[in-house]
Design a protein around this motif. Structure first.
Motif, short mmCIF file in Angstrom:
data_model
loop_
_atom_site.label_atom_id
_atom_site.label_comp_id
_atom_site.label_asym_id
_atom_site.label_seq_id
_atom_site.Cartn_x
_atom_site.Cartn_y
_atom_site.Cartn_z
N ASP A 113 0.90 -1.23 0.14
CA ASP A 113 0.00 -0.08 -0.06
C ASP A 113 0.94 1.11 0.04
OD1 ASP A 113 -2.40 -1.68 0.11
OD2 ASP A 113 -2.81 -1.21 2.09
N THR A 114 1.85 1.36 0.87
CA THR A 114 2.84 2.40 1.03
C THR A 114 3.44 2.71 -0.37
OG1 THR A 114 3.07 1.86 3.15
CG2 THR A 114 4.68 3.27 2.06
N ARG A 115 3.96 1.31 -0.93
CA ARG A 115 4.66 1.51 -2.27
C ARG A 115 3.82 2.07 -3.32
NH1 ARG A 115 8.11 -2.93 -5.38
NH2 ARG A 115 8.97 -1.55 -7.29
N THR B 3 3.16 5.86 -2.60
CA THR B 3 4.42 6.51 -3.13
C THR B 3 4.58 6.56 -4.58
OG1 THR B 3 5.51 5.94 -1.26
CG2 THR B 3 7.15 6.72 -2.87
N GLU B 4 4.52 5.33 -5.18
CA GLU B 4 4.46 5.38 -6.71
C GLU B 4 3.61 6.23 -7.57
OE1 GLU B 4 6.73 4.09 -8.75
OE2 GLU B 4 7.61 3.60 -7.08
N ARG C 90 1.94 10.93 -10.43
CA ARG C 90 1.11 12.28 -10.38
C ARG C 90 2.23 13.39 -10.81
NH1 ARG C 90 -2.05 11.31 -6.13
NH2 ARG C 90 -3.78 10.14 -7.56
N HIS C 91 3.08 13.29 -9.99
CA HIS C 91 4.25 14.50 -9.77
C HIS C 91 4.60 14.51 -11.27
CE1 HIS C 91 7.22 17.43 -8.54
NE2 HIS C 91 7.95 16.52 -9.11
N ARG C 92 5.16 13.51 -11.90
CA ARG C 92 5.88 13.37 -13.09
C ARG C 92 4.79 13.75 -14.17
NH1 ARG C 92 8.53 8.37 -11.49
NH2 ARG C 92 6.67 7.44 -12.60
N LEU C 93 3.52 13.45 -13.99
CA LEU C 93 2.53 13.77 -14.84
C LEU C 93 2.16 15.11 -14.82
CD1 LEU C 93 0.40 12.85 -16.96
CD2 LEU C 93 -1.38 12.61 -14.89
N ASN C 94 2.04 15.83 -13.68
CA ASN C 94 1.78 17.16 -13.52
C ASN C 94 3.10 18.15 -14.20
OD1 ASN C 94 -0.45 16.77 -12.29
ND2 ASN C 94 0.25 17.06 -10.36
N SER C 95 4.24 17.55 -13.84
CA SER C 95 5.52 18.19 -14.47
C SER C 95 5.34 18.05 -16.06
CB SER C 95 6.58 17.50 -13.86
OG SER C 95 7.85 18.09 -14.43
#
Length: 198
Positions: free
Chosen positions: A52-54, A57-58, A63-68
């Motif tokens: 769940d944590t992974r 995190t992934e 999401r961060h890479r997509l937003n970037s």
């Protein structure tokens, strides 16, 4: 009651011992099975929590890479749109300048110059007034002086067309030049519509 023989006693003791050993063995096995199940359940919960944590995190990383990537794409589009808008704006104002040059060859332009001169004279209200016209309009100077009764000077500064007038006593410049109007329009011009936020 019959007495048991030694052999029967041994058999009986052996069976009792075997039954007791089987019971103890089964209890040990059952205890061990429960301990292994507890270990397995604890391990399963830990693995599930780690998964769940992974996943979280992934997911956050993706999401961060997509937003970037979206941000970079939007920035690139904004830049490209800005380049296209500037090119279109420059093309448009080239057309406007050409239309202005064509207009300046008409009788309507001479009438407009007369109106500008008369407005400047009215504003001066009898005070000394110096009127300047663009060098490109030199051929209209005599006609304009006849029609307005005003002395007109040729400007050393290029201002495309129109007139400029100075009231020295009041330190006022009256600017009816096309160059100033074009520059102002060019600076203030923006395309309406298009992509929101771009």
């Amino acid at each position: 009651m019959t007495e048991l023989t030694i052999q029967e006693k041994i058999t009986h003791i052996r069976e009792a011992a075997m039954a007791e050993a089987r019971g103890q063995g089964n209890e040990i096995i059952e205890n061990h099975r429960r301990a292994l199940e507890n270990i397995f359940e604890t391990h399963r919960q830990e693995v599930s929590m780690q998964a769940d944590t992974r996943i979280k995190t992934e997911t956050a990383s993706v999401r961060h890479r997509l937003n970037s990537a979206v941000s970079k794409g939007q920035l690139k589009l904004r830049r490209e749109l800005s380049v296209v808008k500037n090119a279109l704006k420059n093309d448009l104002f080239c057309e406007v300048r050409q239309m202005l040059e064509d207009y300046m060859k008409t009788d309507d332009y001479q009438t407009l110059l007369v109106d500008y001169i008369m407005k400047a004279a009215k504003f001066a209200d009898g005070q000394p007034l110096t009127i300047y016209m663009n060098e490109s309009d030199r051929d209209k100077k005599s006609l304009l002086e006849q029609r307005t009764g005003m002395k007109i000077m040729m400007s050393e500064e290029e201002f495309t067309g129109g007139i400029r007038a100075v009231i020295p006593g009041r330190n006022i410049l009256i600017d009816y030049s096309f160059r100033g109007a074009l520059e102002k329009e060019y600076e203030e011009f923006t395309f309406k519509g298009g992509v929101a936020g771009v």
